[in-house]
Scaffold this motif. Structure first.
Motif, PDB file in Angstrom:
ATOM      1  N   GLU A  59       0.806  -1.222   0.000  1.00 26.56           N
ATOM      2  CA  GLU A  59       0.000   0.000   0.000  1.00 26.56           C
ATOM      3  C   GLU A  59       0.839   1.271   0.000  1.00 26.56           C
ATOM      4  O   GLU A  59       0.325   2.360  -0.229  1.00 26.56           O
ATOM      5  N   GLY A  98      -5.179   6.286   6.813  1.00 32.12           N
ATOM      6  CA  GLY A  98      -5.436   5.202   5.867  1.00 32.12           C
ATOM      7  C   GLY A  98      -4.804   3.876   6.233  1.00 32.12           C
ATOM      8  O   GLY A  98      -4.965   2.894   5.503  1.00 32.12           O
ATOM      9  N   LYS A 125     -10.642  -8.661   2.147  1.00 28.43           N
ATOM     10  CA  LYS A 125     -11.071  -7.815   1.017  1.00 28.43           C
ATOM     11  C   LYS A 125     -12.588  -7.567   1.037  1.00 28.43           C
ATOM     12  O   LYS A 125     -13.239  -7.543   0.001  1.00 28.43           O
ATOM     13  N   SER A 132     -15.302  -1.985   2.397  1.00 23.82           N
ATOM     14  CA  SER A 132     -15.605  -1.064   1.294  1.00 23.82           C
ATOM     15  C   SER A 132     -14.759   0.197   1.414  1.00 23.82           C
ATOM     16  O   SER A 132     -14.221   0.514   2.482  1.00 23.82           O
ATOM     17  N   ARG A 133     -14.656   0.919   0.307  1.00 22.79           N
ATOM     18  CA  ARG A 133     -13.927   2.185   0.304  1.00 22.79           C
ATOM     19  C   ARG A 133     -14.507   3.137   1.350  1.00 22.79           C
ATOM     20  O   ARG A 133     -13.772   3.796   2.096  1.00 22.79           O
ATOM     21  N   GLU A 134     -15.838   3.218   1.394  1.00 18.24           N
ATOM     22  CA  GLU A 134     -16.507   4.123   2.335  1.00 18.24           C
ATOM     23  C   GLU A 134     -16.195   3.752   3.786  1.00 18.24           C
ATOM     24  O   GLU A 134     -15.910   4.625   4.617  1.00 18.24           O
ATOM     25  N   ARG A 179     -13.590   2.078   4.865  1.00 23.17           N
ATOM     26  CA  ARG A 179     -12.178   2.304   5.153  1.00 23.17           C
ATOM     27  C   ARG A 179     -11.910   3.788   5.427  1.00 23.17           C
ATOM     28  O   ARG A 179     -11.159   4.130   6.347  1.00 23.17           O
ATOM     29  N   ILE A 180     -12.510   4.671   4.619  1.00 26.30           N
ATOM     30  CA  ILE A 180     -12.332   6.103   4.848  1.00 26.30           C
ATOM     31  C   ILE A 180     -12.894   6.493   6.214  1.00 26.30           C
ATOM     32  O   ILE A 180     -12.276   7.263   6.964  1.00 26.30           O
ATOM     33  N   SER A 226      -8.713   6.059   1.739  1.00 25.99           N
ATOM     34  CA  SER A 226      -8.936   4.798   1.042  1.00 25.99           C
ATOM     35  C   SER A 226      -7.653   4.026   0.785  1.00 25.99           C
ATOM     36  O   SER A 226      -7.675   2.912   0.280  1.00 25.99           O
ATOM     37  N   ARG A 227      -6.501   4.619   1.133  1.00 28.92           N
ATOM     38  CA  ARG A 227      -5.206   3.944   0.993  1.00 28.92           C
ATOM     39  C   ARG A 227      -4.283   4.436   2.091  1.00 28.92           C
ATOM     40  O   ARG A 227      -4.551   5.437   2.753  1.00 28.92           O
ATOM     41  N   SER A 249      -7.628  10.237  -2.163  1.00 24.25           N
ATOM     42  CA  SER A 249      -7.899   9.137  -1.243  1.00 24.25           C
ATOM     43  C   SER A 249      -8.882   9.513  -0.132  1.00 24.25           C
ATOM     44  O   SER A 249      -9.411   8.639   0.548  1.00 24.25           O
ATOM     45  N   ILE A 289     -14.971  10.135  -0.921  1.00 23.79           N
ATOM     46  CA  ILE A 289     -15.812   8.933  -0.969  1.00 23.79           C
ATOM     47  C   ILE A 289     -16.419   8.811  -2.359  1.00 23.79           C
ATOM     48  O   ILE A 289     -16.913   9.777  -2.918  1.00 23.79           O
TER      49      ILE A 289
END
Length: 303
Positions: free
Chosen positions: A122, A236, A253, A256-258, A260-261, A267-268, A300, A303
């Motif tokens: 990452e 992140g 995995k 979700s992106r949301e 994680r934020i 998002s990373r 990143s 959303i």
């Protein structure tokens, strides 16, 4: 896929490692290592004794590098530097890994080219790669002897008011009680580790600080763990500072992106290898990333 099952025919009885040297061009140590790892099969069964004589049809799990047209950041006669995007592995995790930086390197520069150090999947930024066996050896020695100065950019949670030098021993060991089996943590029994942190800018609307990190030792996850230890984890980070539930979802995995934020702020992992300074064959090199890290940060956070 970089790993393919290749059918080969051995016309005359000979030792297995000698056949791989002749047929596929491996060095002796490579051929012996690959056989020991179980990549040679006879009648569908693994044959892992490199000195054993073989004849007739065999199968070999062969690495055939693939490309996604990642262009090198800069190239010299003895080495090349890639500006790796976040999310790209350095090496395959297993034989099902579809792509990693070693694919791109060997596809473009041949099987003798190699990566000389590691950064996390990452983490984005500069990765120094050798183009031949001699430069590989010399560059790896440089890293081992700490004759390589590295700088990273990181966005961290909270406000840092002044530059700090973090000296905290890091222990890397398998922890059966942890969901992340191989953990790195600050521990009195760990190896001496030091990271210098320079404050670049505080963003009050984000409650985040942009810092420059200079690791003076090269421990796994060193910058991430040191900053987490100082209660300023990297924005992140999906592992350090996260709940066990969210770590499991990330590893599976399923995060979700949301989510994680919301959990980690981005998002990373907002860590970027930005600069390399070293001397090789009587020449000094100062290599800087061309990536606009603040733009990557901005992307990143959305959303």
């Amino acid at each position: 896929m970089p790993f393919v099952l290749k059918k080969l025919f051995v016309k005359e009885k000979q030792r297995a490692f000698i056949f791989l040297i002749k047929e596929l061009g491996y060095a002796q140590k490579e051929a012996q290592r690959f056989i020991a790892k179980g990549r040679l099969l006879i009648n569908g069964e693994v044959m892992n004794i490199s000195s054993k004589e073989i004849e007739g049809e065999v199968e070999f799990i062969h690495f055939e590098p693939a490309t996604r047209n990642l262009k090198p950041h800069i190239e010299y006669e003895e080495f090349v530097v890639f500006d790796k995007p976040s999310g790209v592995l350095i090496h395959p995790q297993n034989r099902n890994t579809q792509y990693s930086l070693i694919d791109e390197l060997k596809y473009q520069y041949g099987m003798n080219a190699n990566i000389t150090h590691r950064i996390d999947q990452e983490t984005s930024g500069l990765v120094l790669c050798s183009k031949n066996k001699k430069s590989e050896r010399d560059l790896k020695i440089m890293f081992q002897e700490r004759n390589m100065n590295k700088k990273y950019l990181a966005m961290v949670h909270g406000k840092l008011n002044s530059n700090i030098s973090i000296e905290a021993p890091l222990l890397r060991k398998e922890d059966e009680s942890s969901i992340v089996r191989m953990v790195v943590k600050v521990h009195k029994d760990g190896k001496k580790s030091k990271t210098d942190i320079k404050v670049l800018k505080y963003f009050p609307e984000l409650k985040m600080t942009l810092v420059e990190c200079s690791p003076l030792t090269g421990r796994q996850h060193q910058i991430r763990v040191h900053l987490f230890h100082m209660k300023h984890p990297i924005v992140g980070d999906p592992i350090y500072g996260q709940s066990e539930e969210n770590i499991i979802k990330f590893l599976d995995k399923e995060l979700s992106r949301e989510e994680r934020i919301k959990n980690s702020g981005a998002s990373r992992l907002l860590l970027h290898a930005s600069e390399l300074n070293f001397k090789l064959y009587d020449k000094n090199y100062n290599i800087k990333s061309s990536v606009d890290f603040l733009k990557e940060v901005q992307k990143s956070l959305l959303i």
